[in-house]
Design a protein around this motif. Structure first.
Motif, PDB file in Angstrom:
ATOM      1  N   LYS A  37       0.774  -1.056   0.071  1.00 36.01           N
ATOM      2  CA  LYS A  37      -0.031  -0.149  -0.080  1.00 36.01           C
ATOM      3  C   LYS A  37       0.753   1.251   0.153  1.00 36.01           C
ATOM      4  N   GLU A  38       1.826   1.191   0.789  1.00 37.09           N
ATOM      5  CA  GLU A  38       2.694   2.364   0.703  1.00 37.09           C
ATOM      6  C   GLU A  38       3.333   2.550  -0.493  1.00 37.09           C
ATOM      7  N   TYR A  40       1.934   1.932  -3.589  1.00 30.32           N
ATOM      8  CA  TYR A  40       0.893   2.422  -4.276  1.00 30.32           C
ATOM      9  C   TYR A  40       0.656   3.864  -3.955  1.00 30.32           C
ATOM     10  N   LEU A  41       0.481   4.138  -2.881  1.00 32.47           N
ATOM     11  CA  LEU A  41       0.455   5.638  -2.354  1.00 32.47           C
ATOM     12  C   LEU A  41       1.419   6.517  -2.915  1.00 32.47           C
ATOM     13  N   GLU A  42       2.764   6.175  -2.711  1.00 32.15           N
ATOM     14  CA  GLU A  42       4.028   6.896  -3.360  1.00 32.15           C
ATOM     15  C   GLU A  42       3.845   7.136  -4.809  1.00 32.15           C
ATOM     16  N   ASN A  43       3.430   6.206  -5.630  1.00 31.62           N
ATOM     17  CA  ASN A  43       3.035   6.122  -7.060  1.00 31.62           C
ATOM     18  C   ASN A  43       1.927   7.236  -7.415  1.00 31.62           C
ATOM     19  N   GLN A  44       0.916   7.112  -6.571  1.00 34.20           N
ATOM     20  CA  GLN A  44      -0.286   7.945  -6.795  1.00 34.20           C
ATOM     21  C   GLN A  44      -0.081   9.253  -6.410  1.00 34.20           C
ATOM     22  N   ILE A  45       0.763   9.623  -5.402  1.00 37.16           N
ATOM     23  CA  ILE A  45       1.038  11.089  -5.047  1.00 37.16           C
ATOM     24  C   ILE A  45       1.993  11.727  -6.175  1.00 37.16           C
ATOM     25  N   LYS A  46       3.024  10.770  -6.652  1.00 37.57           N
ATOM     26  CA  LYS A  46       3.580  11.359  -7.859  1.00 37.57           C
ATOM     27  C   LYS A  46       3.009  11.776  -9.035  1.00 37.57           C
ATOM     28  N   GLU A  47       2.003  10.659  -9.202  1.00 41.31           N
ATOM     29  CA  GLU A  47       0.992  10.887 -10.475  1.00 41.31           C
ATOM     30  C   GLU A  47       0.377  12.343 -10.168  1.00 41.31           C
ATOM     31  N   LEU A  48      -0.434  12.562  -8.917  1.00 37.15           N
ATOM     32  CA  LEU A  48      -1.153  13.522  -8.885  1.00 37.15           C
ATOM     33  C   LEU A  48      -0.406  14.918  -8.866  1.00 37.15           C
ATOM     34  N   VAL A  68      -5.560  18.326  -4.073  1.00 38.50           N
ATOM     35  CA  VAL A  68      -6.497  17.816  -2.952  1.00 38.50           C
ATOM     36  C   VAL A  68      -6.348  16.393  -2.894  1.00 38.50           C
ATOM     37  N   LYS A  69      -6.443  15.473  -3.640  1.00 44.26           N
ATOM     38  CA  LYS A  69      -6.155  14.215  -3.547  1.00 44.26           C
ATOM     39  C   LYS A  69      -4.665  13.658  -3.463  1.00 44.26           C
ATOM     40  N   LYS A  70      -3.735  14.741  -3.615  1.00 45.14           N
ATOM     41  CA  LYS A  70      -2.467  14.255  -3.279  1.00 45.14           C
ATOM     42  C   LYS A  70      -2.522  14.350  -1.852  1.00 45.14           C
ATOM     43  N   LYS A  71      -2.751  15.580  -1.330  1.00 41.03           N
ATOM     44  CA  LYS A  71      -2.875  15.587   0.278  1.00 41.03           C
ATOM     45  C   LYS A  71      -3.303  14.452   0.901  1.00 41.03           C
ATOM     46  N   GLN A  72      -4.716  14.027   0.211  1.00 39.08           N
ATOM     47  CA  GLN A  72      -5.314  12.805   1.147  1.00 39.08           C
ATOM     48  C   GLN A  72      -4.475  11.680   0.998  1.00 39.08           C
ATOM     49  N   ARG A  73      -3.757  11.448  -0.285  1.00 40.11           N
ATOM     50  CA  ARG A  73      -2.783  10.245  -0.362  1.00 40.11           C
ATOM     51  C   ARG A  73      -1.567  10.430   0.601  1.00 40.11           C
ATOM     52  N   GLU A  74      -1.021  11.550   0.830  1.00 43.01           N
ATOM     53  CA  GLU A  74       0.208  12.021   1.727  1.00 43.01           C
ATOM     54  C   GLU A  74      -0.137  11.438   3.015  1.00 43.01           C
ATOM     55  N   THR A  75      -1.419  11.863   3.385  1.00 42.52           N
ATOM     56  CA  THR A  75      -2.109  11.547   4.801  1.00 42.52           C
ATOM     57  C   THR A  75      -2.130  10.039   4.998  1.00 42.52           C
ATOM     58  N   LEU A  77      -0.350   7.912   3.334  1.00 40.86           N
ATOM     59  CA  LEU A  77       1.074   7.369   3.360  1.00 40.86           C
ATOM     60  C   LEU A  77       1.655   7.417   4.516  1.00 40.86           C
ATOM     61  N   GLU A  78       1.573   8.627   5.384  1.00 40.62           N
ATOM     62  CA  GLU A  78       2.056   8.920   6.528  1.00 40.62           C
ATOM     63  C   GLU A  78       1.412   8.045   7.537  1.00 40.62           C
ATOM     64  N   THR A  79       0.119   7.597   7.631  1.00 39.40           N
ATOM     65  CA  THR A  79      -0.486   6.929   8.648  1.00 39.40           C
ATOM     66  C   THR A  79      -0.071   5.238   8.243  1.00 39.40           C
ATOM     67  N   THR A  80      -0.033   4.946   7.023  1.00 33.77           N
ATOM     68  CA  THR A  80       0.636   3.516   6.535  1.00 33.77           C
ATOM     69  C   THR A  80       2.067   3.579   7.104  1.00 33.77           C
ATOM     70  N   GLN A  81       2.793   4.295   6.852  1.00 33.11           N
ATOM     71  CA  GLN A  81       4.154   4.361   7.368  1.00 33.11           C
ATOM     72  C   GLN A  81       4.281   4.038   8.972  1.00 33.11           C
ATOM     73  N   LYS A  82       3.593   5.030   9.753  1.00 33.15           N
ATOM     74  CA  LYS A  82       3.502   4.856  11.061  1.00 33.15           C
ATOM     75  C   LYS A  82       3.043   3.209  11.459  1.00 33.15           C
ATOM     76  N   HIS A  83       2.019   2.668  10.953  1.00 34.63           N
ATOM     77  CA  HIS A  83       1.595   1.277  11.171  1.00 34.63           C
ATOM     78  C   HIS A  83       2.773   0.357  10.768  1.00 34.63           C
ATOM     79  N   ILE A  84       3.321   0.651   9.526  1.00 35.95           N
ATOM     80  CA  ILE A  84       4.640  -0.417   9.300  1.00 35.95           C
ATOM     81  C   ILE A  84       5.756  -0.184  10.508  1.00 35.95           C
ATOM     82  N   ALA A  85       6.152   0.892  10.876  1.00 37.85           N
ATOM     83  CA  ALA A  85       6.838   1.238  12.019  1.00 37.85           C
ATOM     84  C   ALA A  85       6.531   0.534  13.172  1.00 37.85           C
TER      85      ALA A  85
END
Length: 218
Positions: A37-38, A40-48, A68-75, A77-85
């Motif tokens: 998922k991380e 995927y979100l990184e690719n989405q953020i780059k495309e947006l 707007v979608k980029k900000k949502q994906r960044e949020t 991504l941040e949550t996903t990275q915290k879960h991974i940690a």
């Protein structure tokens, strides 16, 4: 590290229902899902981001929606990275706890073995065994020494007998030398000079006879 840890500490032949092993496997599966998922979100953020930059001057509404979608994906991504940690921390904690448990378990088994040995061999028993070993060693050494003495006695030579034999040999050699000094050399009786002497005397007599005959003829 997961493969090494699973094989080294949990064993491939154990059931998946084992506590630490099952927990870590589930945590790793969830971590792998979040990592996908991380990505995927990184690719989405780059495309947006690329979409917003592309339309920032030509179509601001599209660019704004992309941001707007980029900000949502960044949020997300941040949550996903915290879960991974968090999962990585839990995995490390369980691994460390399991290592400590296995170490403690091994130490406990060693302690049981030492207790069993110490129960079987109390200090008085140890002293008794050591004393018996020393006694047996002393007996073996004494036997070896006695056998050596017997062998030396069997091989002992009479010095007086040896001296008499040497004296006899010396006398025989002395007698032999005395005989050689008194007896004339046998070889001198038949030397060539002795054999030639009679023949020479005959030749001298014949010469004298010829001279006498010559004088009478004159």
């Amino acid at each position: 590290m997961s493969g090494w840890f699973n094989s080294a500490w949990f064993g491939g032949g154990q059931s998946r229902s084992d506590g630490p092993k099952t927990a870590i496997l589930k945590l790793r599966e969830q971590k792998e899902t979040l990592e996908k998922k991380e990505l995927y979100l990184e690719n989405q953020i780059k495309e947006l981001d690329d979409k917003a930059r592309k339309n920032v001057n030509t179509n601001k509404s599209v660019a704004k929606a992309a941001l707007v979608k980029k900000k949502q994906r960044e949020t997300e991504l941040e949550t996903t990275q915290k879960h991974i940690a968090t999962l990585e921390t839990q995995i490390s904690s369980i691994e460390a706890a399991n290592i400590n448990f296995k170490t403690l378990e091994a130490m406990n088994e060693a302690n049981k073995a030492m207790a069993k040995i110490s129960t079987k061999y109390q200090p008085d028993k140890i002293d008794k065994v050591i004393d018996e070993i020393q006694e047996n060693t002393s007996a073996i050494n004494y036997m070896s020494e006695r056998l050596t003495e017997v062998g030396q006695q069997n091989n002992q030579i009479d010095d007086d007998e040896l001296a008499r034999e040497l004296e006899s040999m010396q006398q025989e050699e002395l007698d032999k030398k005395m005989v050689d000094m008194v007896a004339p050399p046998i070889g001198n009786l038949n030397t060539p000079e002795k054999q030639k002497q009679p023949a020479k005397e005959e030749e001298d007599e014949e010469e004298e006879l010829r001279k006498l005959q010559a004088e009478m003829a004159m």
